[in-house]
Design an enzyme around this catalytic site. Structure first.
Site, short mmCIF file in Angstrom:
data_model
loop_
_atom_site.label_atom_id
_atom_site.label_comp_id
_atom_site.label_asym_id
_atom_site.label_seq_id
_atom_site.Cartn_x
_atom_site.Cartn_y
_atom_site.Cartn_z
N GLN A 231 0.48 -1.34 -0.65
CA GLN A 231 0.22 -0.18 -0.27
C GLN A 231 1.02 1.23 -0.13
OE1 GLN A 231 -2.82 0.54 3.69
NE2 GLN A 231 -3.52 1.82 2.85
N GLY A 232 0.47 2.00 -1.06
CA GLY A 232 1.32 3.30 -0.71
C GLY A 232 0.72 4.02 -0.32
N TYR A 233 0.40 5.06 0.07
CA TYR A 233 -0.40 5.87 1.30
C TYR A 233 0.81 6.86 1.56
CZ TYR A 233 -5.04 4.02 0.09
OH TYR A 233 -6.18 3.75 -0.10
N SER A 234 1.10 6.47 2.96
CA SER A 234 2.15 7.96 3.65
C SER A 234 3.01 8.93 2.85
CB SER A 234 2.32 7.28 4.95
OG SER A 234 1.02 6.89 5.70
N SER B 262 4.11 -0.74 3.58
CA SER B 262 4.50 -2.48 4.64
C SER B 262 4.65 -3.63 3.89
CB SER B 262 2.95 -2.81 5.15
OG SER B 262 2.61 -1.85 6.51
N GLU C 56 -10.07 -1.55 5.44
CA GLU C 56 -8.42 -1.82 6.30
C GLU C 56 -8.57 -1.97 7.60
OE1 GLU C 56 -3.76 0.13 7.13
OE2 GLU C 56 -5.30 1.07 5.93
N GLU D 31 -5.18 8.99 17.49
CA GLU D 31 -6.10 9.97 17.35
C GLU D 31 -6.91 10.21 17.07
OE1 GLU D 31 -2.52 9.30 20.20
OE2 GLU D 31 -3.15 8.75 17.87
#
Length: 402
Positions: free
Chosen positions: A136-139, A171, A253, A385
């Site tokens: 997964q290429g998100y952050s 990951s 997810e 949070e």
């Protein structure tokens, strides 16, 4: 197996039980010692026990690695009720997962919802069979909690896209075959300038660097893209419409992280571990009354949590998809898993402090590493949070005070 169409659950149970008993490899009945045995599939999947591949192949042939996906895409075509029966029968024989896959948990559901028919036929059957391992290429370094600030550029070059940028906390990127990635296709807008693309991790210009964790493992990576060419047919959904897909995928997810309870613990039962290492009283109970009470309370919380997950699944079915309530479940799952791994280490006593060496069993070493690894549960999949903010705004309807 007959196609019952969800009308006769007891007949389905009998057939499923018979099939599982005939096809589950006996050598897999022992719990996995550590994460290295996890059946992630993919091009480089080479399990220590060849029966893990056999189990994957057999389950994939029936579509039971994605039991509720439509049969035309390789899934099992089961109803929700049939799937619950299948899950209970798998638990009954203490079966290992046949496939652990981001493709099944996250990408597949959004492809079913947003992809073209051609894309579904191309990608979904291989996900079911475990042929492709996805990451997964998100952050990004400057876009974590505020994901929509991402800056990885995707430029239109006529017959292809050209991608440049960086992702972080990706990951298993160093072991993955393909990536589903958020990219910026319009710099003039924030949320409306993001697109969702798929591409091969062996593409020229893709580089990964593992990040070492305190658990001693490196599941996360820094991932760099330098002039990576991506065919245009690998854009999912509309150009600049990726934020809607991104949000939907995050719901899936969090739903699957919650339902899976994050795993870990080295397959050790904390009650049995406490009885062995702490001792028992004259009634056969854990001798330490305080530890016994805390384990009992955790077991009750865990059971209540699983009932809540089931209720959320029923609500998701009624509304045709997961809701913001997944943020509640994900937050609770993180807390429960951290508590569970800490209790397991405590129950093991001195045997729960081993890092390596012959004095410690593989499961004992895994328990400590799992406890350390669990510290990330309140960060990954959306920080606790941020999830609490989502609950406040989307579930409770609270507004920010000026």
């Amino acid at each position: 197996m007959a196609d019952f169409g969800g009308t006769d659950l007891e007949a389905f149970r009998a057939e499923a039980r018979a099939w599982l008993e005939a096809n589950y490899p006996p050598s897999l009945k022992a719990p996995m010692d550590d994460e290295s045995e996890a059946p992630w599939g993919g091009r480089r999947f080479a399990p220590k026990n060849p029966d893990a591949q056999l189990w994957l192949d057999r389950m994939a042939e029936k579509g039971w690695t994605a039991p509720m996906w439509p049969k035309e895409y390789g899934g099992g075509g089961l109803s929700r009720e049939q799937n619950k029966v299948l899950e209970s029968e798998l638990r009954r024989i203490k079966a290992r997962p046949a496939l652990m896959s981001f493709g099944v948990w996250m990408l597949g559901p959004v492809l079913l919802e947003y992809a073209t028919e051609e894309q579904k036929q191309r990608f979904l059957p291989d996900i079911v069979k475990g042929k492709i391992r996805w990451c997964q290429g998100y952050s990004e370094p400057g876009a974590g909690s505020d994901l929509a600030s991402l800056q990885t550029r995707c430029e239109d070059k006529g017959d292809h896209y050209l991608i440049n940028g960086q992702k972080v906390w990706t990951s298993y990127a160093d072991q993955a075959d393909w990536i589903f990635c958020l990219v910026r296709t319009d710099t003039s807008k924030k949320h409306e300038g993001i697109s969702f693309v798929l591409f091969d991790m062996t593409s020229p210009g893709v580089e990964t660097r593992p990040i070492k964790l305190i658990s001693g493992s490196s599941p996360f990576c820094e991932t760099f893209f330098t002039d990576v060419k991506v065919p245009k047919e690998q854009l999912v959904g509309k150009l600049n419409g990726g934020w809607e897909i991104a949000k939907r995928l995050l719901q899936y997810e969090r739903q699957n992280i919650s339902a899976g309870g994050f795993g870990g613990g080295g397959g050790i039962d904390m009650v049995e571990a406490a009885k062995e290492h702490v001792g028992v009283d004259d009634q056969g109970r854990i001798a330490d009354a305080d530890l016994r009470a805390r384990i009992a309370a955790h077991k009750m919380d865990q059971h209540a949590f699983l009932l809540t997950v089931r209720r959320a699944e029923a609500e998701a079915k009624a509304s045709k998809g997961p809701s913001a309530a997944t943020s509640i479940i994900k937050y609770a799952a993180a807390k429960l898993n951290q508590e569970r791994t800490e209790l397991t280490v405590e129950a093991l006593g001195l045997q729960g402090l081993g890092w390596e060496g012959d004095a410690f069993k593989p499961g004992e070493v895994a328990a400590l590493r799992s406890m350390l690894r669990a510290k990330a549960n309140s960060i990954e999949g959306g920080t606790s949070e941020i999830n609490l903010n989502v609950v406040a705004k989307r579930v409770l309807g609270l507004l920010d005070h000026q």
